[in-house]
Design a protein around this motif. Structure first.
Motif, PDB file in Angstrom:
ATOM      1  N   MET A   1      21.047  19.650 -41.380  1.00 49.92           N
ATOM      2  CA  MET A   1      21.750  20.722 -40.687  1.00 49.92           C
ATOM      3  C   MET A   1      22.332  20.182 -39.376  1.00 49.92           C
ATOM      4  O   MET A   1      21.642  19.572 -38.588  1.00 49.92           O
ATOM      5  N   ARG A   2      23.639  20.423 -39.192  1.00 47.00           N
ATOM      6  CA  ARG A   2      24.270  19.956 -37.949  1.00 47.00           C
ATOM      7  C   ARG A   2      24.339  21.084 -36.944  1.00 47.00           C
ATOM      8  O   ARG A   2      24.849  22.160 -37.227  1.00 47.00           O
ATOM      9  N   ILE A   3      23.817  20.800 -35.747  1.00 45.51           N
ATOM     10  CA  ILE A   3      23.744  21.825 -34.702  1.00 45.51           C
ATOM     11  C   ILE A   3      24.507  21.360 -33.470  1.00 45.51           C
ATOM     12  O   ILE A   3      24.324  20.227 -33.007  1.00 45.51           O
ATOM     13  N   LEU A   4      25.345  22.244 -32.948  1.00 43.31           N
ATOM     14  CA  LEU A   4      25.985  21.991 -31.657  1.00 43.31           C
ATOM     15  C   LEU A   4      25.239  22.843 -30.637  1.00 43.31           C
ATOM     16  O   LEU A   4      25.029  24.031 -30.864  1.00 43.31           O
ATOM     17  N   SER A   5      24.795  22.234 -29.521  1.00 43.72           N
ATOM     18  CA  SER A   5      24.037  23.033 -28.550  1.00 43.72           C
ATOM     19  C   SER A   5      24.709  22.998 -27.184  1.00 43.72           C
ATOM     20  O   SER A   5      25.339  21.998 -26.807  1.00 43.72           O
ATOM     21  N   ILE A   6      24.553  24.104 -26.475  1.00 42.92           N
ATOM     22  CA  ILE A   6      25.232  24.276 -25.181  1.00 42.92           C
ATOM     23  C   ILE A   6      24.220  24.744 -24.143  1.00 42.92           C
ATOM     24  O   ILE A   6      23.479  25.698 -24.375  1.00 42.92           O
ATOM     25  N   GLU A   7      24.222  24.067 -22.986  1.00 42.84           N
ATOM     26  CA  GLU A   7      23.288  24.415 -21.903  1.00 42.84           C
ATOM     27  C   GLU A   7      24.075  24.550 -20.597  1.00 42.84           C
ATOM     28  O   GLU A   7      24.702  23.589 -20.146  1.00 42.84           O
ATOM     29  N   THR A   8      24.027  25.768 -20.002  1.00 48.12           N
ATOM     30  CA  THR A   8      24.712  25.977 -18.712  1.00 48.12           C
ATOM     31  C   THR A   8      23.866  26.863 -17.793  1.00 48.12           C
ATOM     32  O   THR A   8      24.402  27.650 -17.037  1.00 48.12           O
ATOM     33  N   SER A   9      22.522  26.736 -17.883  1.00 49.80           N
ATOM     34  CA  SER A   9      21.700  27.707 -17.150  1.00 49.80           C
ATOM     35  C   SER A   9      21.681  27.471 -15.643  1.00 49.80           C
ATOM     36  O   SER A   9      21.380  28.357 -14.878  1.00 49.80           O
ATOM     37  N   CYS A  10      21.996  26.239 -15.230  1.00 47.58           N
ATOM     38  CA  CYS A  10      21.916  25.952 -13.788  1.00 47.58           C
ATOM     39  C   CYS A  10      23.103  25.083 -13.375  1.00 47.58           C
ATOM     40  O   CYS A  10      24.247  25.531 -13.490  1.00 47.58           O
ATOM     41  N   ASP A  11      22.848  23.860 -12.948  1.00 44.90           N
ATOM     42  CA  ASP A  11      23.963  23.052 -12.439  1.00 44.90           C
ATOM     43  C   ASP A  11      24.285  21.845 -13.310  1.00 44.90           C
ATOM     44  O   ASP A  11      24.849  20.867 -12.838  1.00 44.90           O
ATOM     45  N   GLU A  12      23.928  21.901 -14.600  1.00 45.01           N
ATOM     46  CA  GLU A  12      24.356  20.852 -15.525  1.00 45.01           C
ATOM     47  C   GLU A  12      25.159  21.528 -16.619  1.00 45.01           C
ATOM     48  O   GLU A  12      24.722  22.535 -17.179  1.00 45.01           O
ATOM     49  N   THR A  13      26.324  20.951 -16.929  1.00 43.01           N
ATOM     50  CA  THR A  13      27.091  21.434 -18.081  1.00 43.01           C
ATOM     51  C   THR A  13      26.783  20.450 -19.201  1.00 43.01           C
ATOM     52  O   THR A  13      27.171  19.285 -19.113  1.00 43.01           O
ATOM     53  N   ALA A  14      26.056  20.899 -20.219  1.00 47.16           N
ATOM     54  CA  ALA A  14      25.593  19.938 -21.220  1.00 47.16           C
ATOM     55  C   ALA A  14      25.847  20.441 -22.637  1.00 47.16           C
ATOM     56  O   ALA A  14      25.666  21.621 -22.934  1.00 47.16           O
ATOM     57  N   ILE A  15      26.288  19.504 -23.481  1.00 45.66           N
ATOM     58  CA  ILE A  15      26.516  19.822 -24.899  1.00 45.66           C
ATOM     59  C   ILE A  15      25.989  18.656 -25.731  1.00 45.66           C
ATOM     60  O   ILE A  15      26.130  17.496 -25.343  1.00 45.66           O
ATOM     61  N   SER A  16      25.367  18.988 -26.858  1.00 43.00           N
ATOM     62  CA  SER A  16      24.979  17.907 -27.763  1.00 43.00           C
ATOM     63  C   SER A  16      25.259  18.305 -29.201  1.00 43.00           C
ATOM     64  O   SER A  16      25.418  19.485 -29.522  1.00 43.00           O
ATOM     65  N   LEU A  17      25.341  17.282 -30.039  1.00 45.53           N
ATOM     66  CA  LEU A  17      25.552  17.500 -31.475  1.00 45.53           C
ATOM     67  C   LEU A  17      24.453  16.717 -32.188  1.00 45.53           C
ATOM     68  O   LEU A  17      24.326  15.505 -31.998  1.00 45.53           O
ATOM     69  N   VAL A  18      23.640  17.437 -32.950  1.00 47.64           N
ATOM     70  CA  VAL A  18      22.459  16.829 -33.562  1.00 47.64           C
ATOM     71  C   VAL A  18      22.429  17.153 -35.050  1.00 47.64           C
ATOM     72  O   VAL A  18      22.749  18.270 -35.463  1.00 47.64           O
ATOM     73  N   ASP A  19      22.053  16.141 -35.839  1.00 49.30           N
ATOM     74  CA  ASP A  19      21.870  16.373 -37.259  1.00 49.30           C
ATOM     75  C   ASP A  19      20.362  16.347 -37.536  1.00 49.30           C
ATOM     76  O   ASP A  19      19.686  15.395 -37.152  1.00 49.30           O
ATOM     77  N   ALA A  20      19.837  17.394 -38.147  1.00 50.42           N
ATOM     78  CA  ALA A  20      18.394  17.463 -38.408  1.00 50.42           C
ATOM     79  C   ALA A  20      18.148  17.588 -39.903  1.00 50.42           C
ATOM     80  O   ALA A  20      18.793  18.401 -40.575  1.00 50.42           O
ATOM     81  N   ARG A  21      17.265  16.752 -40.412  1.00 50.64           N
ATOM     82  CA  ARG A  21      16.932  16.811 -41.846  1.00 50.64           C
ATOM     83  C   ARG A  21      15.440  16.702 -42.051  1.00 50.64           C
ATOM     84  O   ARG A  21      14.783  15.882 -41.408  1.00 50.64           O
ATOM     85  N   LYS A  22      14.938  17.478 -42.995  1.00 53.53           N
ATOM     86  CA  LYS A  22      13.516  17.370 -43.327  1.00 53.53           C
ATOM     87  C   LYS A  22      13.298  16.106 -44.140  1.00 53.53           C
ATOM     88  O   LYS A  22      14.124  15.762 -44.984  1.00 53.53           O
ATOM     89  N   THR A  23      12.184  15.416 -43.856  1.00 51.01           N
ATOM     90  CA  THR A  23      11.833  14.247 -44.654  1.00 51.01           C
ATOM     91  C   THR A  23      10.424  14.476 -45.195  1.00 51.01           C
ATOM     92  O   THR A  23       9.797  15.482 -44.867  1.00 51.01           O
ATOM     93  N   GLU A  24       9.923  13.497 -45.962  1.00 55.77           N
ATOM     94  CA  GLU A  24       8.568  13.678 -46.503  1.00 55.77           C
ATOM     95  C   GLU A  24       7.523  13.699 -45.403  1.00 55.77           C
ATOM     96  O   GLU A  24       6.526  14.391 -45.465  1.00 55.77           O
ATOM     97  N   SER A  25       7.791  12.906 -44.334  1.00 57.90           N
ATOM     98  CA  SER A  25       6.769  12.792 -43.294  1.00 57.90           C
ATOM     99  C   SER A  25       7.041  13.656 -42.065  1.00 57.90           C
ATOM    100  O   SER A  25       6.230  13.710 -41.158  1.00 57.90           O
TER     101      SER A  25
END
Ligand code: KG4
Ligand code: ZN
Length: 390
Positions: A1-25
């Motif tokens: 699953m590809r997730i784009l995340s946005i953080e602007t709660s204080c004085d950092e403007t931050a964005i990331s793009l993360v791919d998350a996958r379940k594995t056996e472990s």
């Protein structure tokens, strides 16, 4: 699953793009993009974060940061996708709207399945910019937007290994053993959180007045040091040459023996102020160093003692210390000592240096676990909640 995340709660403007996958472990995470734009230089002349200024900066920075994360040169092709609906979410963010129309509205959906955005706690005007931007992107690409609690982000920041290396992939193999205790120490918060599992939190102690980071910032101001004060105090304290010096102050350890798990730092800050006012002015470097050193002593002693008491009470198998102040070397080493001496079976986790402060990676992680837990939840009316609790 590809997730784009946005953080602007204080004085950092931050964005990331993360791919998350379940594995056996466990779960494998791949960081596809992660940009944090700090506004510190803008706020520095005011000696702290100015909400209206933070809002304006987020409006200016979100689009360039998004384009960096998507590795997409600015392009202009408005009118595709659901651009009109998307733009309607930005009616209150006029500066952001112009950039959105010019550079984002024409972007094709970059195979993202969900957008996660910080909805609180934080500065409401700043939070709203991120939320409206997230809603606009969600409408543009027709994907869900998920609200994330900033403090849960700080807790989960510890699962990311060193992200400064080339290797942007890591696997989470349930390194957090439960019950876990998290001490969250930042500019706005000082909380002891008991986690029974990821997503199941209870605040068992908190500050009754100032947050630890706030105390660092205020003491720094007393010493004439710039904002943010934490790193400056820490640098000064390192220069301390040894006790037994007549110039060494003795500050109180507020609430250190109180029967609860709460904290208080405003009296400590006032003690520093009175002590400093009684010294010859301007303060000598030697006096500043001694104050910084003893202030760190007082803070670490209180944090460590209360946290030890919390572990005794809840039997935590993992201790997490996170948030901006967890970058402090002295505090980290005092926690290492305490765990080694008292709870050798308890795992001690700190975030990597780059992730102690606010960032979007931690928001993507918290968002991922939230989606996993309730895949069909609908988040229709996300609102900024300045005082959101865990
Ligand atoms: O988590 P954070 O980046 O933002 C908030 O959500 O508040 O924390 C910022 C706080 C500031 O008060 C800053 O002075 C403090 O973290 N800080 C430190 C250190 N680095 C940052 N405090 C003590 N020692 C440090 N090395
Ligand atoms: Zn924070």
């Amino acid at each position: 699953m590809r997730i784009l995340s946005i953080e602007t709660s204080c004085d950092e403007t931050a964005i990331s793009l993360v791919d998350a996958r379940k594995t056996e472990s466990g779960i494998s995470f791949e960081i596809l993009g992660n940009v944090t734009h700090s506004q510190v230089s803008v706020h520095q002349e005011f000696g702290g974060v100015f909400p209206a200024l933070a809002k304006r900066e987020h409006q200016n920075n979100l689009v360039p940061v998004l384009l960096m994360v998507l590795n997409n040169p600015a392009q202009s092709d408005p009118g595709r996708n659901n651009a009109d609906l998307a733009c309607s979410f930005l009616e209150r963010e006029r500066d952001l709207l112009e950039q959105f129309k010019a550079h984002v509205a024409g972007l094709e959906n970059p195979s993202i399945e969900a957008i996660c955005v910080t909805s609180g706690p934080g500065l409401e005007p700043a939070l709203w910019v991120g939320i409206n931007f997230a809603k606009a992107l969600g409408a543009l690409w027709n994907i869900p937007v998920v609200a994330v609690n900033h403090m849960e982000g700080h807790i989960l920041s510890v699962i990311v290994p060193d992200v400064s290396t080339e290797e942007k992939k890591f696997e989470f193999k349930n390194e957090i053993r439960f019950p876990a205790l998290a001490l969250l120490i930042s500019g706005g918060h000082t909380e002891l959180v008991l986690a029974k599992s990821i997503g199941d939190y209870e605040i068992i102690g908190k500050t009754r007045d100032d947050a630890v980071g706030e105390a660092f910032d205020k003491v720094a101001r007393i010493l004439g040091l710039p904002y943010p004060g934490g790193p400056e105090i820490s640098k000064l304290a390192l220069q301390f040459k040894g006790e037994g010096n007549s110039a060494t102050p003795n500050f109180p350890r507020p609430m250190i023996t109180s029967p609860d798990l709460d904290f208080s730092f405003s009296g400590l800050k006032t003690a520093v102020l009175y002590y400093a006012q009684n010294l010859p002015q301007p303060l000598s470097q030697e006096n500043k160093i001694a104050i910084a050193y003893e202030f760190e002593n007082a803070v670490s002693e209180v944090l460590v003692k209360k946290t030890k008491k919390a572990i005794d009470t809840c039997g935590a198998q993992t201790l997490i210390v996170a948030g901006g102040v967890s970058a402090n070397a002295r505090i980290k080493s005092e926690f290492r000592k305490m765990i080694e001496q008292n709870f050798p079976e308890t795992a001690l986790l700190f975030p990597e240096r780059e992730l102690t402060g606010d960032n979007a990676l931690m928001i993507a992680l918290a968002g991922y676990f939230k989606i996993e837990k309730s895949p069909n939840a609908v988040y229709n009316d996300i609102r900024a909640e300045g005082n959101l609790i865990l």
